[in-house]
Write an enzyme that holds these catalytic residues in place. Structure first.
Site, PDB file in Angstrom:
ATOM      1  N   GLU A   1      10.022   1.715  10.723  1.00  0.00           N
ATOM      2  CA  GLU A   1      10.951   2.831  10.633  1.00  0.00           C
ATOM      3  C   GLU A   1      10.128   4.109  10.656  1.00  0.00           C
ATOM      4  O   GLU A   1       9.269   4.310   9.802  1.00  0.00           O
ATOM      5  CB  GLU A   1      11.812   2.744   9.376  1.00  0.00           C
ATOM      6  CG  GLU A   1      12.758   1.550   9.366  1.00  0.00           C
ATOM      7  CD  GLU A   1      13.700   1.486  10.549  1.00  0.00           C
ATOM      8  OE1 GLU A   1      13.992   2.555  11.154  1.00  0.00           O
ATOM      9  OE2 GLU A   1      14.147   0.389  10.907  1.00  0.00           O
TER      10      GLU A   1
ATOM     11  N   CYS B   1      12.925  11.654   6.940  1.00  0.00           N
ATOM     12  CA  CYS B   1      13.027  11.255   8.343  1.00  0.00           C
ATOM     13  C   CYS B   1      14.441  11.430   8.863  1.00  0.00           C
ATOM     14  O   CYS B   1      14.657  11.538  10.076  1.00  0.00           O
ATOM     15  CB  CYS B   1      12.555   9.815   8.535  1.00  0.00           C
ATOM     16  SG  CYS B   1      13.429   8.614   7.514  1.00  0.00           S
TER      17      CYS B   1
ATOM     18  N   LYS C   1       0.859  -1.180   0.000  1.00  0.00           N
ATOM     19  CA  LYS C   1       0.000   0.000   0.000  1.00  0.00           C
ATOM     20  C   LYS C   1       0.899   1.236   0.000  1.00  0.00           C
ATOM     21  O   LYS C   1       1.468   1.612   1.018  1.00  0.00           O
ATOM     22  CB  LYS C   1      -0.910   0.063   1.230  1.00  0.00           C
ATOM     23  CG  LYS C   1      -2.004   1.153   1.084  1.00  0.00           C
ATOM     24  CD  LYS C   1      -2.603   1.569   2.412  1.00  0.00           C
ATOM     25  CE  LYS C   1      -1.922   2.779   3.009  1.00  0.00           C
ATOM     26  NZ  LYS C   1      -2.018   4.017   2.188  1.00  0.00           N
TER      27      LYS C   1
ATOM     28  N   GLU D   1       9.192  16.409  15.688  1.00  0.00           N
ATOM     29  CA  GLU D   1       9.513  16.312  14.266  1.00  0.00           C
ATOM     30  C   GLU D   1       8.658  17.295  13.468  1.00  0.00           C
ATOM     31  O   GLU D   1       7.432  17.287  13.583  1.00  0.00           O
ATOM     32  CB  GLU D   1       9.271  14.888  13.760  1.00  0.00           C
ATOM     33  CG  GLU D   1       9.755  14.679  12.336  1.00  0.00           C
ATOM     34  CD  GLU D   1       9.613  13.239  11.876  1.00  0.00           C
ATOM     35  OE1 GLU D   1      10.477  12.784  11.109  1.00  0.00           O
ATOM     36  OE2 GLU D   1       8.627  12.580  12.277  1.00  0.00           O
TER      37      GLU D   1
END
Length: 480
Positions: free
Chosen positions: A250, A284, A175, A381
């Site tokens: 992750e 990231c 997906k 973040e």
């Protein structure tokens, strides 16, 4: 460019969704529609999973060299189309054409790499304590794997998950992220043309709540690999715990670059700037915190602000930094810029929406100084081109600040002091540690992954480690 009409890929065929509904993928530079995709349902995901189950035994029994040959042919097909695929990537995700071209080449390289690895997945011979016996290990595929991938590296990340899974003999349900699924379909198309058997790879587009949850909660899915936010990753972990599926997560990062007095200032600025503002900060592993020794702090901040101000902003096909992928991502970045101001940090560069032709999701590369480690812009973040510069008095304090985070993905130190470099390697809490390099950028043949909330800390991705997740080991005792 004509709007592409895409379908789900299931059991070797491109098919419509049961819902007959679609969603549009738009160019973040101007809002134009790039492609339309099926808004798949749980039933579509179920069909894809059953196709993978049906194809599993035959693909697992296919000799490794034959599996590798399929991957090698797919690599050649993707290489032939690389220019067009890179342009499509830029149009749907927003990154610059140079960045997109590099990403497509990475996908090609991964295909070639695991094509060779597929021929070498036999196991190991071990010494037995009995002279009349033989002892060896056999590597076997896990089974059916579900892969959920993000939009920021929309062909590289699907490739580095799909390809080792296939090389090891697994079947796959993928997906891709709804913001940028087109190039993942290009990967599937190349594998299909290369002769991948029906049902071995299946690609379903749609929402996480419909498609993603069906994949992560399905009893027939033996392993799940997810890349995305920490919040969603935790939901995937909980879902997999109920079925007993193997997981690989992750997730986020708040990556530091420590700059010490021995560093060349110009080099340090280039390293931090490239890590913070490359791919519009939407990585990231992006440099989100620059932790700088007080003796060079003011000069570093001034030069980094100049670096940010010099970046040309515009459509990815033309400029040095493209737009953010969506209006919501832009809004989130602008919210954090306001938070930084309210917390008392000093805005040194950027912080605003630039004037660019078209209705794009643009934000200026942003530099904050006078940042304290407790501030939200130093802890959460942001996923945009924003870097917080934090002053420190010595190396020990720099390492403490670098580790003062819930994340532990990538970290860098910029120094000419060999002792500092090695102490940083020993002390920093990160899965990827770099010396005199930007926090972004990965080699494909070495392990990648993080610590703390950046990762499930189970299996690493890429290289030989990337195969470990997709295989189990059987130990064979042969007494003759």
């Amino acid at each position: 460019m004509a709007v592409q009409q895409r379908k789900n890929y299931c059991n070797g065929e491109w098919i419509e969704s049961d819902s007959e509904e679609t969603f549009s993928v738009t160019n973040p530079a101007d809002g134009s529609v790039v492609a339309q995709f099926p808004k798949a349902t749980g039933a579509d995901a179920e069909r894809a999973i059953q196709a993978a189950v049906g194809a599993q035994d035959a693909w697992a029994e296919t000799p490794g060299p034959e599996r590798g040959a399929v991957l090698r042919r797919a690599a050649g097909l993707l290489e032939d189309r690389a220019e067009d695929v890179a342009k499509t990537l830029t149009l749907e995700e927003g990154k610059t054409l140079a960045e997109a071209t590099g990403e497509v080449q990475r996908a090609v390289d991964i295909l070639y790499y695991y094509a060779e690895k597929a021929s070498d997945l036999a196991g190991d011979a071990k010494a037995s304590s009995d002279q009349n016996s033989r002892l060896r290990t056999v590597m076997e595929p896990v089974g059916v794997v579900g892969l959920i991938t993000p939009w920021n590296y929309p062909i590289a990340i699907p490739t580095w998950k799909v390809v080792p899974a296939l090389a090891a003999g697994n079947t796959v349900v993928l997906k891709p992220a709804s913001q940028a699924p087109t190039v993942a379909h290009e990967l599937a198309d190349c594998l299909d043309e290369a002769g991948l058997p029906d049902g071995v790879l299946n690609v379903v587009t749609g929402s996480g709540s419909e498609v993603g949850s069906t994949i992560t909660s399905h009893e027939a899915v033996d392993a799940i690999s997810f890349t995305g936010s920490s919040a969603v990753g935790e939901l995937v972990r909980e879902s997999a715990a109920e079925t007993g599926a193997r997981i690989q997560l992750e997730m986020g990062g708040k990556n530091p670059a420590v700059v010490m007095p021995s560093a060349d200032i110009d080099e340090a600025v280039d390293i931090v700037g490239a890590g913070a503002f490359g791919v519009t900060g939407q990585a990231c592993t992006a440099t989100s915190r620059a932790i700088v020794h007080e003796s060079i702090y003011d000069e570093f901040v001034e030069r980094l602000a100049d670096y940010a101000n010099d970046i040309e902003i515009g459509p990815g096909l033309e400029a040095e930094m493209g737009p953010q992928v969506s209006a919501s991502e832009l809004e989130s970045t602008l919210d954090y810029i306001e938070i930084g101001k309210e917390e008392g940090a000093t805005l040194e560069a950027g912080g605003d929406v630039p004037t660019v032709d078209g209705d794009g999701h643009y934000v200026e590369p942003t530099v904050f100084s006078d940042v304290e480690s407790e501030m939200r812009i130093a802890r959460e973040e942001i996923f945009g081109p924003v870097v917080a510069v934090i002053p420190v008095s010595d190396f020990k304090e720099a390492v403490v600040i670098a580790n003062d985070s819930q994340y532990g993905l990538a970290a860098s130190v910029i120094t000419e002091n060999l002792s500092e470099a090695n102490r940083f390697i020993d002390k920093v809490e990160a899965g990827v540690v770099k010396i005199n390099e930007k926090t972004t950028g990965l080699e494909l043949h070495v392990p990648f992954g993080g610590t703390k909330r950046s990762s499930s800390e189970t299996w690493r991705e890429q290289g030989d480690a990337g195969l470990d997740f997709y295989t189990t080991t059987k130990t064979v005792y042969l007494n003759y």
